[in-house]
Design an enzyme around this catalytic site. Structure first.
Site, PDB file in Angstrom:
ATOM      1  NE  ARG A  63      -2.221  -7.852  -3.174  1.00 36.94           N
ATOM      2  CZ  ARG A  63      -1.073  -7.194  -3.003  1.00 36.94           C
ATOM      3  NH1 ARG A  63      -0.154  -7.685  -2.173  1.00 36.94           N
ATOM      4  NH2 ARG A  63      -0.821  -6.072  -3.639  1.00 36.94           N
ATOM      5  CD  GLU A 100       2.113   8.752  -6.807  1.00 42.37           C
ATOM      6  OE1 GLU A 100       1.718   7.671  -6.324  1.00 42.37           O
ATOM      7  OE2 GLU A 100       1.846   9.871  -6.333  1.00 42.37           O
TER       8      GLU A 100
HETATM    9  P1  AMP Z   1      -1.629  -0.124 -10.784  1.00 41.61           P
HETATM   10  O1  AMP Z   1      -0.633  -0.640 -11.760  1.00 41.61           O
HETATM   11  O2  AMP Z   1      -1.355   1.296 -10.365  1.00 41.61           O
HETATM   12  O3  AMP Z   1      -3.054  -0.312 -11.250  1.00 41.61           O
HETATM   13  O4  AMP Z   1      -1.460  -0.944  -9.445  1.00 41.61           O
HETATM   14  C1  AMP Z   1      -2.035  -2.201  -9.311  1.00 41.61           C
HETATM   15  C2  AMP Z   1      -1.094  -3.174  -8.651  1.00 41.61           C
HETATM   16  O5  AMP Z   1      -0.478  -2.622  -7.506  1.00 41.61           O
HETATM   17  C3  AMP Z   1      -1.859  -4.395  -8.193  1.00 41.61           C
HETATM   18  O6  AMP Z   1      -1.046  -5.547  -8.467  1.00 41.61           O
HETATM   19  C4  AMP Z   1      -2.062  -4.183  -6.712  1.00 41.61           C
HETATM   20  O7  AMP Z   1      -1.869  -5.371  -5.995  1.00 41.61           O
HETATM   21  C5  AMP Z   1      -1.044  -3.128  -6.300  1.00 41.61           C
HETATM   22  N1  AMP Z   1      -1.643  -1.965  -5.600  1.00 41.61           N
HETATM   23  C6  AMP Z   1      -1.622  -0.672  -6.027  1.00 41.61           C
HETATM   24  N2  AMP Z   1      -2.232   0.140  -5.169  1.00 41.61           N
HETATM   25  C7  AMP Z   1      -2.682  -0.643  -4.157  1.00 41.61           C
HETATM   26  C8  AMP Z   1      -3.425  -0.389  -2.939  1.00 41.61           C
HETATM   27  N3  AMP Z   1      -3.829   0.841  -2.610  1.00 41.61           N
HETATM   28  N4  AMP Z   1      -3.729  -1.436  -2.146  1.00 41.61           N
HETATM   29  C9  AMP Z   1      -3.340  -2.695  -2.483  1.00 41.61           C
HETATM   30  N5  AMP Z   1      -2.634  -3.001  -3.592  1.00 41.61           N
HETATM   31  C10 AMP Z   1      -2.293  -1.994  -4.433  1.00 41.61           C
END
Ligand code: AMP
Length: 180
Positions: A63, A100
């Protein structure tokens, strides 16, 4: 802020328990689909970055590609994709990071940017911050400076935005959601 962030927030759909139980997926497709909110979204970012010294926009799979490439075009800059493992055809460098459950890897082409480039890094959402941190490391390994990380959504309770800021990365997000 140019507009009340609630205008954007109201157009982000929450899908409970997707892609797995316990996750509240913040779906930006309604925001992208509506011409007015897409324009407001892009203008927020353009307004912030149009006067800054930036050489390139790097967007994170997938995205981050949508909003990042519109923004790059609006700013008169080029766009670089940071992709999930195995998608880029040329020579790549990779960064693995913890999820996670398990791990993930992002890659960038080795010639995506050069020493001294000032790069803006963009994704749709910050959760734990792992993805953006890995993207930043890739760009820095190529000699670039990441001038700022930006995203539409922050999930502050997951601590990622704080972690990124504590690591010294300036961060700009438009909308917060409580919880996961
Ligand atoms: P992180 O690495 O944990 O910060 O996760 C961010 C990435 O995972 C981004 O590319 C988001 O598109 C996706 N992502 C993680 N959690 C969500 C969520 N609750 N809703 C939508 N996209 C998420």
């Amino acid at each position: 802020m140019l507009f009340d962030p609630a205008y954007l927030r109201d157009r982000i759909r929450t899908v409970p328990d997707w892609p797995e139980p316990g996750v509240q997926f913040r779906d930006i497709t309604p925001l992208l689909q509506d011409p007015k909110s897409l324009r407001v979204l892009v203008e927020h970012f353009v307004f912030r970055y149009m006067d800054q010294k930036i050489d390139l926009v790097a967007g994170i799979d997938a995205r981050g590609f949508i909003i990042g490439s519109i923004l790059a075009h609006q700013l008169g800059l080029g766009f670089v994709p940071i992709r999930k493992k195995g998608k880029l055809p040329f020579t790549t460098i990779a960064e693995e990071y913890e999820l996670e459950y398990g791990s993930a890897t992002v890659e960038v082409h080795a010639d995506a940017c050069k020493q001294g480039d000032r790069v803006l890094l963009i994704d749709d959402l910050i959760a734990t911050g792992g993805t953006m941190m890995a993207g930043r490391k890739l760009l820095e390994r190529l000699g670039a400076t990441v001038v700022e990380g930006c995203a539409i959504v922050d999930l502050p309770e997951l601590g990622g935005s704080q972690l990124l800021r504590d690591s010294g990365l300036p961060l700009f997000t438009l909308v917060d959601f409580a919880g996961h």
